[in-house]
Design a protein around this motif. Structure first.
Motif: not given
Ligand code: FES
Length: 123
Positions: A23, A58, A60-61
């Protein structure tokens, strides 16, 4: 009309913006954070009820940049990471945010207290 944004006892929220490797680096979530901070600075009622915090990951990368909107309990420190069970208990996970959808999420979720249904996802 009862406007909760003018109520000093109105619920406060923590907006966790993922800055993990996917993210943060690949999807530039810092840009989202800066944009949201700028929008909040123009809206004192909302700004007083929202704290933006960075969150590590989270898990959910592939869906990033991801955000979680958490309703703070009375007395809860808005700069502390929430208990992990918050992610199971609350519907506040928003994947794949853009600057525009994040602003819509924060305005909608914070003002109504309900998730923005077309953008929220199961965590
Ligand atoms: S880096 Fe954002 S959910 Fe893993």
């Amino acid at each position: 009309m009862n406007d909760p944004t003018h109520d000093p006892n109105a619920p406060r929220y923590q907006v966790l913006v993922c800055d993990g490797p996917s993210c943060g680096v690949m999807h530039e979530s810092e840009r989202l954070e800066e944009h949201l901070a700028g929008v909040l600075s123009q809206d004192p009622d909302l700004e007083g009820r929202v704290t933006i915090c960075r969150y590590t990951c989270f898990g959910r990368c592939d869906d990033g940049p991801n955000v979680f909107v958490h309703r703070l309990a009375p007395g809860e420190d808005p700069y502390d990471e929430p208990d992990p069970d918050v992610f199971d208990r609350e519907r506040g996970f928003y994947p794949g945010m853009t600057e525009e959808t994040l602003v819509r999420v924060v305005r909608g979720h914070v003002r109504t207290g309900e998730p923005v249904e077309d953008l929220v996802d199961d965590y």
